[in-house]
Write a protein that holds these residues in place. Structure first.
Motif, mmCIF file in Angstrom:
data_model
loop_
_atom_site.group_PDB
_atom_site.id
_atom_site.type_symbol
_atom_site.label_atom_id
_atom_site.label_comp_id
_atom_site.label_asym_id
_atom_site.label_seq_id
_atom_site.Cartn_x
_atom_site.Cartn_y
_atom_site.Cartn_z
ATOM 1 N N TYR A 120 -2.504 -9.497 0.230
ATOM 2 C CA TYR A 120 -1.970 -8.176 -0.982
ATOM 3 C C TYR A 120 -1.205 -9.488 -1.937
ATOM 4 N N LEU A 121 -1.288 -10.569 -2.201
ATOM 5 C CA LEU A 121 -0.984 -11.774 -3.264
ATOM 6 C C LEU A 121 -1.728 -11.498 -4.158
ATOM 7 N N THR A 122 -2.570 -10.954 -3.371
ATOM 8 C CA THR A 122 -4.332 -11.738 -5.204
ATOM 9 C C THR A 122 -4.953 -10.379 -5.622
ATOM 10 N N PRO A 123 -5.533 -10.328 -6.930
ATOM 11 C CA PRO A 123 -5.498 -11.972 -6.930
ATOM 12 C C PRO A 123 -4.237 -12.390 -8.335
ATOM 13 N N SER A 124 -3.224 -11.233 -7.491
ATOM 14 C CA SER A 124 -1.468 -11.589 -8.545
ATOM 15 C C SER A 124 -0.580 -10.989 -7.454
ATOM 16 N N PRO A 125 0.427 -11.272 -7.716
ATOM 17 C CA PRO A 125 1.470 -10.816 -6.875
ATOM 18 C C PRO A 125 2.064 -9.543 -7.595
ATOM 19 N N LEU A 126 1.160 -9.608 -8.698
ATOM 20 C CA LEU A 126 1.693 -8.258 -9.487
ATOM 21 C C LEU A 126 1.295 -7.648 -8.753
ATOM 22 N N LEU A 127 0.384 -7.638 -8.206
ATOM 23 C CA LEU A 127 -0.101 -6.454 -7.455
ATOM 24 C C LEU A 127 0.543 -5.995 -6.049
ATOM 25 N N LEU A 128 1.393 -7.010 -5.866
ATOM 26 C CA LEU A 128 1.529 -6.590 -4.409
ATOM 27 C C LEU A 128 2.553 -4.620 -3.905
ATOM 28 N N PRO A 129 2.816 -4.516 -5.141
ATOM 29 C CA PRO A 129 3.030 -2.943 -4.814
ATOM 30 C C PRO A 129 2.700 -2.498 -5.278
ATOM 31 N N PHE A 130 1.324 -2.196 -6.020
ATOM 32 C CA PHE A 130 0.359 -1.659 -5.749
ATOM 33 C C PHE A 130 -0.677 -1.663 -4.696
ATOM 34 N N HIS A 131 -0.715 -2.744 -4.213
ATOM 35 C CA HIS A 131 -1.101 -2.501 -2.555
ATOM 36 C C HIS A 131 -0.339 -2.134 -1.645
ATOM 37 N N ILE A 132 0.769 -1.763 -1.301
ATOM 38 C CA ILE A 132 1.898 -1.336 -0.896
ATOM 39 C C ILE A 132 1.217 0.225 -0.676
ATOM 40 N N ILE A 133 1.513 0.123 -2.611
ATOM 41 C CA ILE A 133 1.291 2.524 -2.301
ATOM 42 C C ILE A 133 -0.282 2.969 -2.204
ATOM 43 N N SER A 134 -0.924 1.742 -2.456
ATOM 44 C CA SER A 134 -2.367 2.383 -1.670
ATOM 45 C C SER A 134 -2.054 2.204 -0.197
ATOM 46 N N GLU A 135 -1.737 1.239 0.101
ATOM 47 C CA GLU A 135 -1.428 1.263 1.737
ATOM 48 C C GLU A 135 -0.886 3.068 2.234
ATOM 49 N N ILE A 136 0.322 3.077 1.590
ATOM 50 C CA ILE A 136 0.576 4.237 1.892
ATOM 51 C C ILE A 136 0.079 5.267 1.917
ATOM 52 N N THR A 137 -0.737 6.188 0.249
ATOM 53 C CA THR A 137 -1.392 6.715 -0.132
ATOM 54 C C THR A 137 -2.457 7.063 0.943
ATOM 55 N N ARG A 138 -3.183 5.968 1.444
ATOM 56 C CA ARG A 138 -4.348 6.208 1.715
ATOM 57 C C ARG A 138 -4.253 7.009 3.332
ATOM 58 N N THR A 139 -2.879 6.646 4.311
ATOM 59 C CA THR A 139 -2.525 6.885 5.412
ATOM 60 C C THR A 139 -2.728 8.454 4.703
ATOM 61 N N VAL A 140 -1.642 8.574 3.661
ATOM 62 C CA VAL A 140 -1.320 10.450 3.600
ATOM 63 C C VAL A 140 -2.594 10.848 3.313
ATOM 64 N N ALA A 141 -3.015 10.067 2.262
ATOM 65 C CA ALA A 141 -4.538 10.636 2.850
ATOM 66 C C ALA A 141 -5.271 11.057 3.496
ATOM 67 N N LEU A 142 -5.449 10.150 4.917
ATOM 68 C CA LEU A 142 -6.520 10.278 5.729
ATOM 69 C C LEU A 142 -5.930 11.095 6.216
ATOM 70 N N SER A 143 -4.670 11.572 6.577
ATOM 71 C CA SER A 143 -3.655 12.177 7.815
ATOM 72 C C SER A 143 -3.491 14.217 7.073
ATOM 73 N N VAL A 144 -3.959 14.265 5.823
ATOM 74 C CA VAL A 144 -3.301 15.776 4.853
ATOM 75 C C VAL A 144 -5.023 16.084 4.945
ATOM 76 N N ARG A 145 -6.275 14.977 4.839
ATOM 77 C CA ARG A 145 -7.393 15.277 4.658
ATOM 78 C C ARG A 145 -7.594 16.380 5.768
ATOM 79 N N LEU A 146 -7.781 15.817 6.613
ATOM 80 C CA LEU A 146 -8.113 16.263 8.112
ATOM 81 C C LEU A 146 -7.673 17.602 8.040
ATOM 82 N N PHE A 147 -6.201 17.312 8.153
ATOM 83 C CA PHE A 147 -5.068 18.642 8.978
ATOM 84 C C PHE A 147 -5.485 19.608 7.902
#
Lengths: 226, 245
Positions: free
Chosen positions: A133-160
């Protein structure tokens, strides 16, 4: 219409989605038990078809995560098998697909979310896993977290959304145009059910494989940089 | 589109249960039977490869053995050929030796036969010669021939060496006379010559007798000593073996 509570057991009320899921589970358990009761080295036609399905699932997993196919097969394979049946249940008059309920698809997405982390931590250890989550830069950590959340939401909403919209469209056409008119939509439902099951399972596999291989990819990149 | 937490939690539990169910009743048995089949196929392939390798090894071994057999066969053939050649040569040599022996025997027999034939021919020739000479001398015999023979003998007696003359003289010492045998009665002149020669050689007188068996010639008997020169004795001499050589 989706997620209506049919049975209440004390404080717990069971929705149609849960009951349908149990029915699907029972059907799958009975069918699997019957079909695998007398497996032979020289297979019958049914056994050959069953082996072909399982082999296709295994091959798909091997293509994405060749080193962890045996580990991921039960989880991802269960998604594919269950979602195909669950998506097709909506074709039966009077029944609704469990995947047309956001509660169910969210549950599956959450399972994928935790599974990707669980398999990654299990394979690499907590510290190594969290490093990516800290690679390639720790600055990208928020984006990693947002990515984890959004892709999970997208996964559920897409199928639903896909399954629910197909059932809604068929229902509306039935109300507006009359009997047998929604048949082409139902044919589309079959294709869409298979496609959505495949997409959900494949995305789950890719997310999990990403968790498994992220640190390895990071290590390889570091070695190449050196 | 609202979220029902009960359904949410139950679906999570349901899915995890379904994972267990399908793992135990679907994936594991099917993957197990596939693995068994794969193992069986691999075992079969391994057995086939092992059988192939064994067959290749056996093939190469038998080919090697066949080559060895061929070599042994060629060596044995060569040895047999040499042995046959040796036996043939030995048989030829033995045959040649037998033939040589046979040839020598034949030559010896032929030579013997030739020699016998020669001897027989010679004997026949001698016999014919003797018969011819006897017949011829029988027709030629007479006092003249005998006189010539006697004179030849007397002439030879005169040339005897002194030791022989002494020996003849000693042999006749105890005799009264020396006997002279002739085929014909000699004339007086011839008798005188004989008497002189006998007296000179033996120192004794002479007594004369006629013996037709002499054909023509003279025999002087002085005890154990006899001096004869006659056609009969010459013919007998011709008849005797070894006279041809």
């Amino acid at each position: 219409m989706f997620g209506e509570h049919w049975i209440a057991i004390g404080p717990v009320s069971l929705s149609e989605t849960v009951l349908t899921t149990w029915c699907v589970m029972a059907i799958l358990a009975i069918a699997a038990s019957i079909m695998t009761r007398r497996l032979k080295i020289h297979p019958s036609t049914g056994q050959a078809a069953l082996e072909a399905i399982v082999s296709m699932i295994e091959d798909a997993i091997v293509a994405v995560a060749p080193d962890h196919a045996k580990l991921l097969l039960p989880f991802v394979g269960t998604f594919w098998v269950f979602l195909v049946i669950a998506n097709l249940v909506g074709l039966v008059p009077g029944l609704h697909s469990p995947t047309g309920d956001l509660s169910a698809t969210a549950a599956f997405a959450i399972l994928v979310f935790f599974a990707s982390h669980w398999f990654g931590i299990r394979d690499q250890g907590l510290a190594n896993y969290l490093k990516h989550y800290l690679t390639p830069s720790p600055l990208l950590l928020p984006f990693h977290i947002i990515s984890e959340i959004t892709r999970t939401v997208a996964l559920s909403v897409r199928l639903f959304g896909n399954i629910m919209s197909l059932e809604m469209a068929a229902l509306l056409i039935l109300f507006v145009a009359g009997f047998l008119v929604p048949v082409p939509i139902l044919m589309l439902h079959i294709i869409e059910a298979l496609v959505q099951a495949y997409i959900f399972g494949m995305l789950a596999l890719i997310y999990i494989a990403g968790g498994l291989q992220s640190q390895a990819l990071h290590s390889r990149n570091e070695e190449e940089d050196e | 589109m609202e979220l029902d937490w009960t359904t949410f939690l139950l679906e999570i539990i349901n899915f995890l249960v379904l994972v267990w169910i399908l793992t135990h009743f679907l994936f594991r048995p099917v993957l197990g039977i596939i693995a068994q089949r794969r193992q069986s196929i691999e075992d079969t392939i391994a057995q086939t490869k092992a059988a192939q390798a064994e067959a290749d090894a056996l093939k190469s071994r038998y080919e090697s053995r066949l080559e060895d057999w061929e070599k042994e066969k060629s060596v044995a053939r060569e040895a047999q050929a040499r042995e046959l050649e040796a036996q043939r040569k030995a048989a030829l040599a033995a045959q040649q030796a037998a033939l040589d022996d046979e040839r020598r025997k034949s030559e010896s027999l032929a030579a013997h036969a030739v020699r016998k034939q020669k001897e027989a021919d010679l004997a026949d020739a001698i016999a014919q010669g003797v018969r011819f000479t006897g017949a011829l001398l029988g027709r030629l015999k007479g006092p003249e021939v005998e006189s010539a023979i006697i004179r030849m003998v007397l002439s030879d007696l005169e040339t005897l060496p002194p030791s022989r003359r002494d020996a003849l003289h000693d042999a006749a010492r105890e005799l009264d006379a020396v006997t002279i045998l002739t085929a014909f009665a000699p004339g007086n002149d011839l008798k005188t010559s004989i008497d002189h020669a006998v007296a000179d050689l033996f120192g004794k007188p002479t007594t004369y007798r006629i013996d037709d068996h002499l054909v023509a010639g003279i025999r002087i008997e002085s005890g154990a000593w006899q001096v004869e020169a006659s056609l009969a004795s010459e013919l007998e001499y011709f008849k005797s073996p070894g006279t041809s050589e």
